[in-house]
Each structure stands twice: as C-alpha cells, then as structure tokens.
Design an enzyme around this catalytic site. Sequence first.
Site, short mmCIF file in Angstrom:
data_model
loop_
_atom_site.label_atom_id
_atom_site.label_comp_id
_atom_site.label_asym_id
_atom_site.label_seq_id
_atom_site.Cartn_x
_atom_site.Cartn_y
_atom_site.Cartn_z
N ARG A 34 43.16 46.03 126.46
CA ARG A 34 41.79 46.22 126.61
C ARG A 34 41.37 46.97 127.85
O ARG A 34 41.88 46.54 128.97
CB ARG A 34 41.00 45.21 126.47
CG ARG A 34 39.40 45.14 126.45
CD ARG A 34 38.70 43.99 126.25
NE ARG A 34 38.49 44.03 125.13
CZ ARG A 34 37.30 43.19 124.21
NH1 ARG A 34 36.53 42.68 125.02
NH2 ARG A 34 37.29 43.06 123.03
N HIS A 72 37.79 50.36 118.53
CA HIS A 72 38.12 48.82 118.70
C HIS A 72 38.65 48.44 117.24
O HIS A 72 38.17 48.05 116.46
CB HIS A 72 36.60 48.20 118.88
CG HIS A 72 36.69 46.73 119.27
ND1 HIS A 72 38.13 46.13 119.45
CD2 HIS A 72 35.87 45.80 119.33
CE1 HIS A 72 37.78 44.96 119.67
NE2 HIS A 72 36.58 44.66 119.63
N GLN A 75 38.80 44.95 115.41
CA GLN A 75 37.72 44.54 115.15
C GLN A 75 37.40 45.07 113.40
O GLN A 75 36.90 44.13 112.78
CB GLN A 75 36.55 45.21 115.86
CG GLN A 75 35.12 44.72 115.46
CD GLN A 75 34.83 43.41 115.85
OE1 GLN A 75 34.80 42.97 117.04
NE2 GLN A 75 34.13 42.37 115.03
N ASP A 88 25.43 46.81 117.37
CA ASP A 88 26.21 46.57 118.36
C ASP A 88 25.63 46.67 119.72
O ASP A 88 24.18 47.10 119.51
CB ASP A 88 27.39 47.14 118.49
CG ASP A 88 28.54 46.83 119.74
OD1 ASP A 88 28.39 45.74 120.15
OD2 ASP A 88 29.33 47.82 119.79
N CYS A 117 29.63 42.82 115.90
CA CYS A 117 30.91 42.27 116.54
C CYS A 117 30.97 41.29 117.55
O CYS A 117 31.70 40.68 117.76
CB CYS A 117 31.80 43.85 117.08
SG CYS A 117 30.77 44.38 118.46
N ARG A 131 38.43 37.45 113.48
CA ARG A 131 39.01 38.27 114.56
C ARG A 131 40.59 37.48 114.75
O ARG A 131 41.63 38.07 115.03
CB ARG A 131 38.61 38.24 115.91
CG ARG A 131 37.33 38.82 115.67
CD ARG A 131 37.14 40.20 115.56
NE ARG A 131 37.94 40.94 116.52
CZ ARG A 131 38.05 41.43 117.63
NH1 ARG A 131 37.01 40.92 118.33
NH2 ARG A 131 39.15 42.04 118.31
#
Length: 332
Positions: free
Chosen positions: A108, A135, A138, A233, A274, A319
């Site tokens: 990440r 991402h 996700q 988001d 998310c 997740r």
Amino acid sequence: MDVSLSGRNFLKLLDFTPEEIRYLLDLSAELKEKKRAHEPHRYLEGRNVALIFEKTSTRTRCAFEVGAADLGMHAVYLDPSASQIGKKESIADTARVLGRMFDGIEYRGFGQERVEELAAYAGVPVWNGLTTEFHPTQMIADVLTMEEEFGRGSMAGRKVTFMGDAGNNVGNSLMVVCAKLGIDFCACGPAEQMPEDGLVETCRAIAAETGATITLTADVEEGARGASVIYTDIWVSMGESSDLWGERIRLLSPYQVNAELMALAADDAIFMHCLPSFHDRKTTIGEEVYQKFGLAELEVTDEVFEGPRSRVFDEAENRLHSIKAVMYATLK
Ligand code: CP
Ligand code: NVA
C-alpha cells in the site's frame, strides 16, 4: 469455468478478465461461508507473506493479517516508518530481497508505478493494497456486498453511482470493475474531480464489449436517479495535503450523500463507502474540519451512514473474505 490465477499479481482490475473477477467473487463467497461455519481452510500452511504499508490502514491490514492466519500463513507487517523502502533501498532491491523470503507481498503506498515495479522484480505474487490510482481488493469486497443484496450475477444492467471525488483511487476502481462486469457506472461530481480521460476511454472500450455504460455527470439528480448503489468516499485522500480541505468542501458539498439524495435513487438502493468516513465529529480530522469550516458531516450524513440502507459494515467485513480469496487464488 476453468480459471487459474496461480502465480499472478493483483495490481489493478484492468489486468483481469470478467471471468477471472467472477472467479474471485465466487471464491470470496465460498471462503466467507467456510469462515462462518468455522470450517478450517488452512490451505497455505507454512507460507509467509510481507505486508508493506507506506500509508496507514485499519481494514486492509487486518484483512491481510487475519486472512493470512486463517489460511495457515504467517504475515510480517512493515509499517510506514519501519522499512527502508524508497529511503535507503530502491523498490527493485527491496522486491528482490523480500521475494527471496516471502511467498507473496502486499503493498500500500503512493503511485501505481511503485507497486508495478515491485511486482516486476519480486518473483512472487504482489497484491495492491491501495495506490494513489487504484484500490482493487476493495472492489472484490464491494461487488460481493452488492451481490449479497441483489443476487449473484445480478448487477449487470443496474446503475452504480459514485458521488463526489470520482477521480480518486476508489472512484477509478469502481469504474473499472463496473465496466468489466457490465454494470452501468455513473461518476457524479465536479469536472475537476473526475477520472482521467485516458482511463474513461479505456473503460468505455471495455464497456462496449460487456454491455456496461460509463456516464460522467455534474448533475446530482441525473447521477442519483434510479441508482441501485450510491457509493462515496472521503474528499481528501491519504497522501493529499490537508490544505485541500477548503477547496474540496467548496467543490464537493453539493455531492454529499444525504437523505434527499438517497430519495432520488431506486427504492431498494443501498449506500456504500469503503471507509473510513467523516460522517460526524468523532474523529480528530472531522473535528478540525468542523472547527475550520463549520461542517459536522462531510461526504455522507450521519443519518444515511447509520440508516437502514447503509451496508458499510458488511462491506468492511467482506474485505477479509475477498483479500483471502486474492491471496489463496494467486498462491495456490
Ligand atoms: N477501505 C480501506 O481500505 O480501509 P483502510 O484504509 O482502513 O485499509
Ligand atoms: N480514497 C481513500 C480510500 C481509503 C480506503 C484514500 O486513498 O485515502
């Protein structure tokens, strides 16, 4: 369907066919069932994975750590300050060192080119745990969550709208996964915060093959109308300057997901995010923004976040199952 992802990297969903994404969704659902039934699935006993985080995380880190343990693996976490990566040691050198010790590497961090370079040198599967551009893990969790609501394979032809900072990593990735799976995607926000033209063109070309549509609009009513999923988001992502808050609030406030906006969506629409989210003043940043700009709720109101249409905690749980599927599929 004969799909194998063994030995593959997981860097962005553009690299995967619709059938491969379907395979990961089904594997995620299967692993979720096993976890729920307390059925052991230590399929990768004795393997080791490295988790490099140059940005902070709650869900992604925990999903990789718990997922690795459930699969019988050991995970080593390298936090933003603990590794030499990029500071004393190049990405290529780090990749070759970790590739000698680990069976898989999660990264990440910042630009997508960093995770791509890591993958080019590691010699073992590399998984993108979030970059500035994408991402992808996700998205497997998100489509799984949508299918739990509307039925397996039932998203094609439905409308999924991302409200707000549509050109961020999550907005970009949602556009890609929708294009791949034949879902009607709508990015709803100001022109300044839209996905880049090149990515939109790429997704439109994919959409032409899958039956998806890609719509970009600044009109909230057009964006929300009839959508099965309203997704949003945060307005300032990790790695962006906190000086941007004023401008983002000015640009994105019209796209706040509130009860009025949800009322424009389909009757059975769900709300997704998310996470983390600024929906109240219970965080230091949320409180700072409130003190400076007088806004107590940002990209989503507390009413919608906590309301009956919100699926954000199912999404967060997913997740785990989806990241476990990505690790298992690529390492088995
Ligand atoms: N959604 C998500 O990636 O959360 P974290 O930043 O907590 O990992
Ligand atoms: N766009 C957000 C996503 C966090 C999971 C960020 O990059 O900070």
